[in-house]
Design a protein around this motif. Structure first.
Motif, PDB file in Angstrom:
ATOM      1  N   SER A   1      -7.845  -4.592   2.306  1.00 24.09           N
ATOM      2  CA  SER A   1      -9.367  -4.408   2.058  1.00 24.09           C
ATOM      3  C   SER A   1     -10.074  -5.485   1.048  1.00 24.09           C
ATOM      4  CB  SER A   1      -9.349  -2.740   1.401  1.00 24.09           C
ATOM      5  OG  SER A   1      -9.148  -2.837   0.026  1.00 24.09           O
TER       6      SER A   1
ATOM      7  N   GLY B   1     -10.911  -5.226  -1.695  1.00 20.53           N
ATOM      8  CA  GLY B   1     -11.788  -4.486  -2.567  1.00 20.53           C
ATOM      9  C   GLY B   1     -13.504  -4.354  -1.873  1.00 20.53           C
ATOM     10  N   LEU B   2     -13.178  -4.420  -0.400  1.00 19.40           N
ATOM     11  CA  LEU B   2     -14.370  -4.145   0.405  1.00 19.40           C
ATOM     12  C   LEU B   2     -14.480  -2.890   0.908  1.00 19.40           C
ATOM     13  CD1 LEU B   2     -14.333  -7.684   1.852  1.00 19.40           C
ATOM     14  CD2 LEU B   2     -15.672  -7.124  -0.128  1.00 19.40           C
ATOM     15  N   ASN B   3     -15.530  -2.332   1.233  1.00 28.66           N
ATOM     16  CA  ASN B   3     -15.763  -1.008   1.812  1.00 28.66           C
ATOM     17  C   ASN B   3     -15.541  -0.824   3.303  1.00 28.66           C
ATOM     18  OD1 ASN B   3     -15.660   0.746  -0.484  1.00 28.66           O
ATOM     19  ND2 ASN B   3     -17.556  -0.396  -1.062  1.00 28.66           N
TER      20      ASN B   3
ATOM     21  N   PRO C   1      -6.960  -1.199  -4.344  1.00 30.33           N
ATOM     22  CA  PRO C   1      -8.172  -2.036  -4.266  1.00 30.33           C
ATOM     23  C   PRO C   1      -9.307  -1.102  -3.415  1.00 30.33           C
ATOM     24  CG  PRO C   1      -6.057  -2.873  -3.111  1.00 30.33           C
ATOM     25  CD  PRO C   1      -5.657  -1.572  -3.621  1.00 30.33           C
ATOM     26  N   GLU C   2     -10.352  -1.428  -4.037  1.00 26.41           N
ATOM     27  CA  GLU C   2     -11.456  -0.771  -3.463  1.00 26.41           C
ATOM     28  C   GLU C   2     -11.691  -0.827  -1.907  1.00 26.41           C
ATOM     29  OE1 GLU C   2     -15.569   0.770  -4.468  1.00 26.41           O
ATOM     30  OE2 GLU C   2     -13.984   0.206  -5.885  1.00 26.41           O
TER      31      GLU C   2
ATOM     32  N   ALA D   1       0.777  -1.200   0.233  1.00 27.37           N
ATOM     33  CA  ALA D   1      -0.069  -0.022  -0.036  1.00 27.37           C
ATOM     34  C   ALA D   1       0.977   1.092   0.092  1.00 27.37           C
ATOM     35  CB  ALA D   1      -0.802  -0.063   1.067  1.00 27.37           C
ATOM     36  N   TYR D   2       1.781   1.365   0.981  1.00 26.55           N
ATOM     37  CA  TYR D   2       2.549   2.458   1.154  1.00 26.55           C
ATOM     38  C   TYR D   2       4.080   2.321   0.871  1.00 26.55           C
ATOM     39  CZ  TYR D   2      -1.712   4.382   3.490  1.00 26.55           C
ATOM     40  OH  TYR D   2      -3.007   4.608   3.686  1.00 26.55           O
TER      41      TYR D   2
ATOM     42  N   ARG E   1     -15.096   2.603   7.555  1.00 27.59           N
ATOM     43  CA  ARG E   1     -14.291   2.312   6.284  1.00 27.59           C
ATOM     44  C   ARG E   1     -12.818   2.237   6.706  1.00 27.59           C
ATOM     45  NH1 ARG E   1     -16.925   3.912   1.571  1.00 27.59           N
ATOM     46  NH2 ARG E   1     -18.875   4.877   2.062  1.00 27.59           N
ATOM     47  N   PRO E   2     -11.863   1.261   5.951  1.00 32.84           N
ATOM     48  CA  PRO E   2     -10.514   1.279   6.328  1.00 32.84           C
ATOM     49  C   PRO E   2      -9.769   2.447   5.921  1.00 32.84           C
ATOM     50  CG  PRO E   2     -10.791   0.310   4.041  1.00 32.84           C
ATOM     51  CD  PRO E   2     -12.335   0.890   4.802  1.00 32.84           C
ATOM     52  N   VAL E   3      -8.516   2.657   6.771  1.00 39.81           N
ATOM     53  CA  VAL E   3      -7.956   3.816   6.845  1.00 39.81           C
ATOM     54  C   VAL E   3      -6.527   3.505   5.974  1.00 39.81           C
ATOM     55  CG1 VAL E   3      -6.345   5.552   8.116  1.00 39.81           C
ATOM     56  CG2 VAL E   3      -8.515   4.686   9.025  1.00 39.81           C
ATOM     57  N   ALA E   4      -5.805   2.590   6.215  1.00 40.69           N
ATOM     58  CA  ALA E   4      -4.579   2.146   5.581  1.00 40.69           C
ATOM     59  C   ALA E   4      -4.597   0.798   5.335  1.00 40.69           C
ATOM     60  CB  ALA E   4      -3.494   2.615   6.364  1.00 40.69           C
ATOM     61  N   ALA E   5      -5.599   0.042   4.908  1.00 41.78           N
ATOM     62  CA  ALA E   5      -5.783  -1.340   4.705  1.00 41.78           C
ATOM     63  C   ALA E   5      -4.923  -1.704   3.323  1.00 41.78           C
ATOM     64  CB  ALA E   5      -7.080  -1.808   4.706  1.00 41.78           C
ATOM     65  N   GLY E   6      -4.728  -0.970   2.573  1.00 38.84           N
ATOM     66  CA  GLY E   6      -4.184  -1.258   1.319  1.00 38.84           C
ATOM     67  C   GLY E   6      -4.699  -2.499   0.668  1.00 38.84           C
ATOM     68  N   ARG E   7      -4.046  -3.238   0.049  1.00 40.91           N
ATOM     69  CA  ARG E   7      -4.753  -4.419  -0.470  1.00 40.91           C
ATOM     70  C   ARG E   7      -5.588  -5.217   0.409  1.00 40.91           C
ATOM     71  NH1 ARG E   7      -1.402  -9.048  -1.285  1.00 40.91           N
ATOM     72  NH2 ARG E   7       0.638  -8.912  -0.238  1.00 40.91           N
TER      73      ARG E   7
ATOM     74  N   THR F   1     -18.853   1.929  15.362  1.00 42.12           N
ATOM     75  CA  THR F   1     -18.040   2.384  14.445  1.00 42.12           C
ATOM     76  C   THR F   1     -16.682   1.808  14.834  1.00 42.12           C
ATOM     77  OG1 THR F   1     -19.402   4.518  13.935  1.00 42.12           O
ATOM     78  CG2 THR F   1     -17.397   4.254  12.909  1.00 42.12           C
TER      79      THR F   1
END
Lengths: 402, 343
Positions: free
Chosen positions: B285, B287-289, A247-248, A144-145, B277-283, B270
């Motif tokens: 995640s 593709g999920l919100n 990624p979404e 990601a980063y 919502r994720p903050v720094a999940a990168g991949r 929350t």
């Protein structure tokens, strides 16, 4: 940071400034057992020590970590010393730094499975002449980063190169007092991103071939909010037209390809003296946070944003934001280089170009409610730049002069 | 400084005030080497501490008390043997349902093993030492012969045969990785022995033996993991998250920047991840919100990351080579049972 750490910090700052005679230099060479030898050096280091990474390629299988204050990690050059994580089996990043007064300089890192170099709660950290890269180029499964300081006070990122991060090349999050300069960010989703931070100068950087060049964001539901006081100046932000491969779910997945500078829900941002060109969506976008949120402490609106004295090259010829095609058609194929979604207050654009307003009246409105028009946001008179330059502790600046 | 305290029963029978009276030299019983716990910079061998009368058999020395947790942390299905040591004359102080406040000189010892009976193989023993300047976490790796465990400051990667997952690449954490989980505001702390996650009987015994001052309210409130199929799914899931995730995912933990707070006591939806919502999940995640979508585990990042063994996606980041299927099952049932409008 607890009291003990504050004392350590003071001590560490002294060490950095004085370069004590008792400091050791520990050299680690690539080759057999590099993982263990390097990690051992990082664990056994004492404040003031310098760990030298010899030239060559270090084949690593697990994340490295440094938790000793006042340590310098120095390679032989960003292309000469390479930490290679192509076969990484564990950990969320290549290198994690959790101590203060650390200098990372002159090495490269390739293909870490998660983030590249992360520093968390690491005050007075210096990233200098580093390269963090995913060598296959833009790809959804890249980390990601690349460079990722978070929850830190006093951050210097200088002369680094980041390539193909699936979120941001240089990402500074939830931090205070930050300089990002003289760096190159290319083929990342976001080139440089300042997020939920207080006080940042981003200057003399080249952001090219990213999805979005430079982002200044404030997001809800995280510990440090109310991002404010960011200056983005004297950067070259060109040709940021790489497809969005984030990624979404991540906020940068919503950044339209072809974006120069994007300011989202933030207080006090000055964008000036930059060179913008060939960003197909636009050179500058100022917008509210686009999602619904129930965070009562969060302000989704941009407030007091000033854009002036930039070179505005060609842009907006293939806008990829919501409704982009329709907008392009309505404006004869090309939309103005600067777009404001209509939200927020004290938005001033004094570059000599038209500004597109989407005419929204609240955040997270459906595009069907947009009322696009060309607007004049230049105000009555020349609006002065008022944000003060970021000043870092002297020892941090001294570290990059050596 | 090698005085031996009396046997476990003798020491246990006496209150803290009288403890000095039992500081007599006796023969034969093994005893904990308090100097190693308190002072030796980095003891090289597990035997230096004298925690075990028979280390291979994991029979503890006098004053080293075995314990279990109602809901344990998953580590690649390893068997865990846990022990607590409170030095003679001192006492841990209960802090409500939270972490027992162990005095300086205490130690927590956890051995990781696979297999039962004769087939049991000890892999590593992790120790947490409470020293004058704070807690220190150190990993020890067992030798092939199973006679001794040596300090593994930089950790290790081992090919290990496991009953559940076959041969895995097992990660012994290095000293820094120990701290990554065991830290609150950058100080090393124990994680496991919270009163809420300890049985009432064990706590009562510890109080009787003088090792702990009181059995606080809230003791034994986390469900027992083995009873999870019958227990309340909400409590079971929240206990699982508290034990497996909350040492990082809390405001003073390693993952504080995520804003996700998975502690047992957190009741803000929350913060627990619901529609967050994720903050720094990168991949990560996938593709999920959202971390949790009520009623839909398949759209919840939490389940996606727990169900992955891919570094960069997998949660937890450390101590996990394999997926905890039982854990995923509990969290899946919990999320799927959430009415969409509950929160």
């Amino acid at each position: 940071m607890n009291k003990l750490n504050r004392i350590c910090l003071a001590a560490g700052a002294l060490l950095m400034a004085a370069t004590p005679a008792w400091a050791d230099t520990i050299t680690v060479a690539p080759g057999e057992g590099a993982q263990e030898r390097l990690q051992e050096a990082l664990i056994l280091a004492e404040p003031g020590d310098e760990i030298v990474l010899a030239a060559g390629r270090f084949a690593l299988t697990d994340g490295l970590s440094l938790d000793v204050d006042g340590v310098t990690l120095r390679g032989a050059g960003m292309d000469q010393t390479v930490l290679d994580f192509s076969n990484q089996l564990g950990a969320g990043e290549g290198l994690l730094v959790t101590s203060d007064n650390v200098v990372l300089r002159e090495f490269g890192m390739e293909n870490s499975k998660g983030d590249g170099i992360k520093s968390k709660g690491a005050d007075n950290i210096v990233y200098y002449k580093l390269r963090v890269e995913w060598t296959r180029g833009p790809h959804e499964e890249n980390g990601a980063y690349a460079i990722y300081p978070v929850e830190s006070e006093n951050v210097l990122v200088d002369s680094v190169t980041t390539i193909a991060a699936s979120d941001a090349g240089i990402y500074v999050g939830q931090s205070k007092n930050i300089i990002v300069r003289n760096s190159v960010a290319k083929y990342n989703v976001a080139g440089i991103e300042i997020e939920n931070s207080y006080g940042a100068d981003v200057y003399n950087n080249l952001a090219v071939n990213n999805t979005g060049g430079i982002l200044v964001f404030d997001l809800p539901d995280i510990p440090q909010q109310g991002g404010r006081d960011v200056r983005v100046f004297n950067n070259i932000v060109v040709d940021n037209n790489t497809r969005n491969f984030a990624p979404e779910g991540n906020i940068v997945a919503s950044v339209p390809s072809g974006m120069g500078v994007m300011v989202m829900s933030h207080f006090n941002v000055e964008v000036f003296g930059n060179v913008f060109a060939e960003n197909a969506t636009g050179n500058v976008l100022i917008t509210a946070y686009p999602n619904q949120t129930e965070d009562a402490d969060y302000n989704p609106l941009p407030v007091n944003i000033l854009v002036k004295d930039n070179v505005q090259g060609r842009a907006g010829y293939k806008p990829a934001m919501r409704g982009g095609e329709m907008l392009a058609a309505a404006f004869g194929g090309t939309i103005p280089p600067v777009t404001h979604d209509g939200n927020g207050s004290d938005i001033v654009v004094q570059d000599d170009v038209p500004v597109l307003s989407l005419g929204f009246t609240k955040p997270a409105q459906p595009f069907t409610e947009a009322k696009p028009s060309v607007v004049d946001l230049s105000g009555d008179a020349d609006k002065p730049l008022v944000l003060k330059p970021i000043v870092l502790p002297e020892a941090m600046e001294a570290a990059v002069k050596q | 400084m090698k005085r031996l305290s009396l046997s476990i029963l003798g020491a246990a029978a006496l209150s803290a005030g009288c403890a000095i009276a039992v500081q007599a030299t006796v023969v034969a019983v093994t005893a904990v080497n308090d100097t190693a716990v308190l002072e030796t910079k980095l003891p090289r061998s597990l035997s230096d501490y004298g925690f075990f009368a028979d280390a291979t058999a994991q029979i503890p020395s006098a004053g080293v008390i075995p314990y279990r947790l109602n809901t344990p942390l998953y580590t690649d299905s390893a068997i865990k043997l846990r022990f607590a040591y409170v030095p003679a004359g001192k006492q841990a102080v209960a802090d409500g349902e939270g972490l027992l406040q162990f005095p300086v000189g205490s130690a927590l010892i956890k051995t990781f093993a696979y297999g039962e009976g004769e087939d049991r193989r000890l892999i590593e023993t992790r120790v947490l030492l409470h020293r004058a300047d704070g807690w220190l976490a150190l990993p020890y790796k067992w030798n092939e012969e199973q006679t001794e465990a040596k300090l593994a400051l930089v950790g290790a990667r081992l090919e290990v045969d496991t009953p559940e997952h076959g041969t895995i690449s097992y990660r012994v954490p290095n000293k820094n990785q120990c701290k990554q989980c065991h830290s609150i505001d950058d100080a090393v702390v124990p994680i496991g022995p919270k009163a809420r996650n300890l049985s009432g009987d064990w706590m009562a015994d510890m109080v009787k033996a003088g090792h702990v001052d009181a059995v606080p309210d809230g003791t034994n409130t986390l469900p027992v993991w083995e009873h999870r199929q019958k227990a309340d799914v909400n409590a079971t899931a929240r206990a699982y998250l508290d034990v497996n995730c909350a040492h990082c995912h809390q405001p003073q933990g390693k993952a504080s920047n995520s804003g996700l707070d998975l502690r047992w006591e957190q009741d803000d939806p929350t913060a627990v991840g619901i529609r967050k919502r994720p903050v720094a999940a990168g991949r990560g995640s996938g593709g999920l919100n959202f971390s949790i979508v009520p009623g839909d585990s398949t759209r919840s990042i939490m389940v996606h990351r727990m169900g992955s063994d891919n570094p960069g996606v997998a949660m937890p980041e450390l101590g996990k080579t394999t997926v905890d299927k039982d854990g995923v099952d509990v969290i899946t049932r919990w999320i799927d049972a959430m009415p969409e409008k509950t929160f």
